[in-house]
Design a protein around this motif. Structure first.
Motif, mmCIF file in Angstrom:
data_model
loop_
_atom_site.group_PDB
_atom_site.id
_atom_site.type_symbol
_atom_site.label_atom_id
_atom_site.label_comp_id
_atom_site.label_asym_id
_atom_site.label_seq_id
_atom_site.Cartn_x
_atom_site.Cartn_y
_atom_site.Cartn_z
ATOM 1 N N HIS A 69 0.765 -1.270 0.017
ATOM 2 C CA HIS A 69 -0.013 0.002 0.035
ATOM 3 C C HIS A 69 0.850 1.282 -0.091
ATOM 4 C CE1 HIS A 69 -3.693 -2.380 0.956
ATOM 5 N NE2 HIS A 69 -2.951 -3.133 1.552
ATOM 6 N N THR A 70 0.531 2.184 -0.891
ATOM 7 C CA THR A 70 1.376 3.381 -0.923
ATOM 8 C C THR A 70 0.429 4.552 -0.803
ATOM 9 O OG1 THR A 70 1.094 3.580 -3.377
ATOM 10 C CG2 THR A 70 2.744 2.371 -2.721
ATOM 11 N N ALA A 71 0.907 5.812 -0.551
ATOM 12 C CA ALA A 71 0.296 7.150 -0.438
ATOM 13 C C ALA A 71 -0.390 7.617 -1.570
ATOM 14 C CB ALA A 71 1.255 8.239 0.137
ATOM 15 N N SER A 72 -0.129 7.239 -2.980
ATOM 16 C CA SER A 72 -0.796 7.557 -4.107
ATOM 17 C C SER A 72 -0.556 6.678 -5.171
ATOM 18 C CB SER A 72 0.002 8.918 -4.363
ATOM 19 O OG SER A 72 1.314 8.926 -4.930
ATOM 20 N N ALA A 73 -1.402 6.833 -6.243
ATOM 21 C CA ALA A 73 -1.072 5.847 -7.419
ATOM 22 C C ALA A 73 0.130 6.208 -8.102
ATOM 23 C CB ALA A 73 -2.541 6.430 -8.228
ATOM 24 N N GLU A 74 0.564 7.451 -7.997
ATOM 25 C CA GLU A 74 1.826 7.901 -8.789
ATOM 26 C C GLU A 74 2.984 6.960 -7.781
ATOM 27 O OE1 GLU A 74 5.132 11.558 -9.385
ATOM 28 O OE2 GLU A 74 3.140 12.027 -8.413
ATOM 29 N N ASP A 75 2.988 6.813 -6.547
ATOM 30 C CA ASP A 75 4.104 6.122 -5.812
ATOM 31 C C ASP A 75 3.935 4.569 -6.117
ATOM 32 O OD1 ASP A 75 4.810 8.479 -4.461
ATOM 33 O OD2 ASP A 75 3.756 7.965 -2.444
ATOM 34 N N ALA A 76 2.792 4.198 -6.405
ATOM 35 C CA ALA A 76 2.668 2.704 -6.876
ATOM 36 C C ALA A 76 3.158 2.537 -8.383
ATOM 37 C CB ALA A 76 1.021 2.343 -6.654
ATOM 38 N N GLN A 77 2.844 3.403 -8.979
ATOM 39 C CA GLN A 77 3.684 3.290 -10.399
ATOM 40 C C GLN A 77 5.099 3.437 -10.466
ATOM 41 O OE1 GLN A 77 1.591 2.853 -13.260
ATOM 42 N NE2 GLN A 77 3.660 2.725 -14.347
ATOM 43 N N LEU A 114 0.574 -1.758 -5.140
ATOM 44 C CA LEU A 114 1.368 -2.520 -6.161
ATOM 45 C C LEU A 114 1.258 -3.966 -5.641
ATOM 46 C CD1 LEU A 114 3.842 -2.696 -8.131
ATOM 47 C CD2 LEU A 114 5.410 -2.649 -6.381
ATOM 48 N N GLN A 115 0.749 -4.770 -6.766
ATOM 49 C CA GLN A 115 0.475 -6.175 -6.647
ATOM 50 C C GLN A 115 1.389 -6.746 -7.199
ATOM 51 O OE1 GLN A 115 -2.576 -7.303 -5.246
ATOM 52 N NE2 GLN A 115 -3.804 -5.628 -5.194
ATOM 53 N N VAL A 116 1.962 -7.807 -6.606
ATOM 54 C CA VAL A 116 3.182 -8.553 -7.031
ATOM 55 C C VAL A 116 2.605 -10.037 -6.946
ATOM 56 C CG1 VAL A 116 5.543 -9.225 -6.795
ATOM 57 C CG2 VAL A 116 4.990 -7.021 -6.469
ATOM 58 N N ASN A 117 2.561 -10.830 -7.970
ATOM 59 C CA ASN A 117 2.056 -12.362 -7.894
ATOM 60 C C ASN A 117 2.870 -13.052 -8.763
ATOM 61 O OD1 ASN A 117 -0.472 -10.347 -8.844
ATOM 62 N ND2 ASN A 117 -0.793 -11.564 -6.953
ATOM 63 N N ILE A 118 2.980 -14.262 -8.162
ATOM 64 C CA ILE A 118 3.717 -15.343 -8.824
ATOM 65 C C ILE A 118 2.996 -16.800 -8.720
ATOM 66 C CG2 ILE A 118 5.403 -15.932 -6.595
ATOM 67 C CD1 ILE A 118 7.417 -16.683 -8.728
ATOM 68 N N ARG A 119 3.002 -17.499 -9.946
ATOM 69 C CA ARG A 119 2.390 -18.870 -9.757
ATOM 70 C C ARG A 119 3.511 -19.683 -10.604
ATOM 71 N NH1 ARG A 119 -0.249 -16.266 -7.077
ATOM 72 N NH2 ARG A 119 -2.633 -16.169 -6.832
ATOM 73 N N PHE A 120 3.962 -20.733 -10.045
ATOM 74 C CA PHE A 120 5.051 -21.318 -10.491
ATOM 75 C C PHE A 120 5.089 -22.874 -10.180
ATOM 76 C CE2 PHE A 120 10.027 -21.997 -10.804
ATOM 77 C CZ PHE A 120 9.921 -21.504 -12.028
ATOM 78 N N ALA A 121 5.148 -23.812 -11.100
ATOM 79 C CA ALA A 121 5.020 -25.330 -10.546
ATOM 80 C C ALA A 121 5.949 -25.587 -9.644
ATOM 81 C CB ALA A 121 5.271 -26.248 -12.010
ATOM 82 N N ALA A 122 5.452 -26.529 -8.733
ATOM 83 C CA ALA A 122 6.479 -26.603 -7.587
ATOM 84 C C ALA A 122 7.742 -27.518 -7.793
ATOM 85 C CB ALA A 122 5.611 -27.691 -6.549
ATOM 86 N N ARG A 123 7.416 -28.378 -8.957
ATOM 87 C CA ARG A 123 8.656 -29.234 -9.352
ATOM 88 C C ARG A 123 9.863 -28.130 -9.997
ATOM 89 N NH1 ARG A 123 9.812 -29.935 -14.196
ATOM 90 N NH2 ARG A 123 7.844 -29.297 -14.986
ATOM 91 N N GLN A 124 9.237 -27.252 -10.808
ATOM 92 C CA GLN A 124 10.137 -25.980 -11.284
ATOM 93 C C GLN A 124 10.839 -25.121 -10.202
ATOM 94 O OE1 GLN A 124 7.213 -24.602 -14.303
ATOM 95 N NE2 GLN A 124 9.062 -24.424 -15.667
ATOM 96 N N ALA A 125 10.043 -24.978 -9.035
ATOM 97 C CA ALA A 125 10.665 -24.281 -7.760
ATOM 98 C C ALA A 125 11.685 -25.022 -7.255
ATOM 99 C CB ALA A 125 9.548 -23.983 -6.748
ATOM 100 N N VAL A 126 11.593 -26.317 -7.091
ATOM 101 C CA VAL A 126 12.609 -27.087 -6.505
ATOM 102 C C VAL A 126 13.888 -27.023 -7.511
ATOM 103 C CG1 VAL A 126 13.218 -29.630 -6.029
ATOM 104 C CG2 VAL A 126 11.181 -28.805 -5.215
ATOM 105 N N GLU A 127 13.768 -27.105 -8.904
ATOM 106 C CA GLU A 127 14.896 -27.188 -9.790
ATOM 107 C C GLU A 127 15.500 -25.807 -9.782
ATOM 108 O OE1 GLU A 127 13.065 -27.719 -13.481
ATOM 109 O OE2 GLU A 127 12.956 -29.851 -13.224
#
Length: 331
Positions: A247-255, A297-310
């Protein structure tokens, strides 16, 4: 006593190390009855679920390569950090790090460690408002503990802090004598729930001062734009996920923060692009999505567990090769 405390620290660090790497679908929820209503931030780790996850199993099976072989000495204390620590919750009600409290859910194996602490002549027992505390020396600083029975015969709950008042207050919260986050409701500053499969959940109304005041002026300027934070890491249906909201103070900060994050990701992808050994890490970076949404600011990751181990194995192997090359260069 110093040896006992060092081993205890390794226990907690091992649990945190496993939990920080991933989680399993059968994770238990955050127990908000253990968190004070006026907490400014909290971290919850389901260590039991982490050990059962894909990444957790990698850590367990490669503890020597990851520098965790030292925890083997814990078995002398009757504690297996990969089995006897079920969850760890840490929270604070102000900006003083010494006032943070650790609430650990463990098995009854912790009683053996408590007996060792009690056997030390320097350990003393205290009673505050009817709650029994142990006070013992931890490298020149007094540590305070309270241990109580959990919900099952083999369960124990351990409260730990550098301040006896903090421990006593935390015990009162868990006992229902003081207001907890569970009573605070959906409009509370720390409202928010982990998703299904969550293993590491962090919620902060604002970043702690010790994080905001980073010695690096660039990092400090960036962190100064961040208000509340929510981070949820876990694993479900064979997939590692991570969801973060800043969470930020403004949309500009998030950008602006989005542009910085995109630049760092691009740099990471460039470094790993032509290195076959780092390809799994590059794939993980490619799975990260950064998007500003109004003042968040949204940060997301989706990753196969097998690949994460690799990816983790690739990082460990790269470190091992670098260490071997450095050793060969030494006279």
């Amino acid at each position: 006593m110093a040896t006992t405390q060092r081993l205890l620290n390794r226990t907690i660090l091992a649990a945190v190390a496993v939990g920080a790497l991933g989680g399993a679908a059968a994770a238990g929820p955050v127990n908000k009855n253990w968190i004070a209503a006026n907490a400014t931030w909290y971290v919850h780790l389901d260590a039991e679920a982490a050990v059962n996850s894909s990444l957790g199993q990698f850590v367990v099976n490669n503890r020597g390569r990851l520098g965790l072989e030292g925890i083997a000495g814990l078995r002398d204390l009757g504690i297996d950090p990969f089995k006897d620590i079920k969850s760890v919750t840490i929270y604070d009600t102000d900006d003083d790090p010494e006032h943070a409290v650790v609430v650990a859910s463990t098995t009854s194996a912790v009683e053996h460690l408590v007996d060792l602490l009690r056997s030390d002549p320097a350990t003393r027992s205290m009673s505050v408002d009817g709650h029994a505390l142990l006070a013992f020396d931890d490298k020149g600083k007094t540590q305070f503990w309270h241990v109580r029975a959990g919900e099952t015969p083999d369960a124990r709950v351990v409260f730990m802090s550098d301040d006896w008042r903090t421990v006593t207050d935390a015990v009162k919260v868990a006992s229902g004598d003081r207001s907890s986050l569970a009573r605070a409701g959906a409009g509370a500053p720390l409202a928010g729930e982990p998703a299904s499969g969550s293993i590491l959940f962090i919620r902060a109304a604002e970043l702690p001062r010790t994080i905001r005041e980073n010695p690096d002026p660039n990092a400090s300027a960036l962190l100064g734009q961040v208000g509340g934070v929510q981070l949820d890491l876990g694993e479900r249906a064979g997939e590692v996920y991570g969801d973060a909201q800043f969470h930020t103070a403004s949309a500009e900060d998030a950008q602006n923060m989005s542009q910085v994050a995109q630049g760092l990701l691009a740099l990471g992808r460039m470094i790993t692009k032509n290195n076959p050994d780092l390809a799994p890490i590059g794939a993980a970076l490619a799975a990260v999505r950064v998007e500003p949404q109004d003042r968040q600011l949204q940060v997301n990751i989706r990753f196969a567990a097998r690949q994460a181990v690799e990816a983790l194995d690739s990082a460990v192997r790269a470190r091992e090769r670098a260490a071997a090359e450095d050793k060969e260069r030494r006279p």
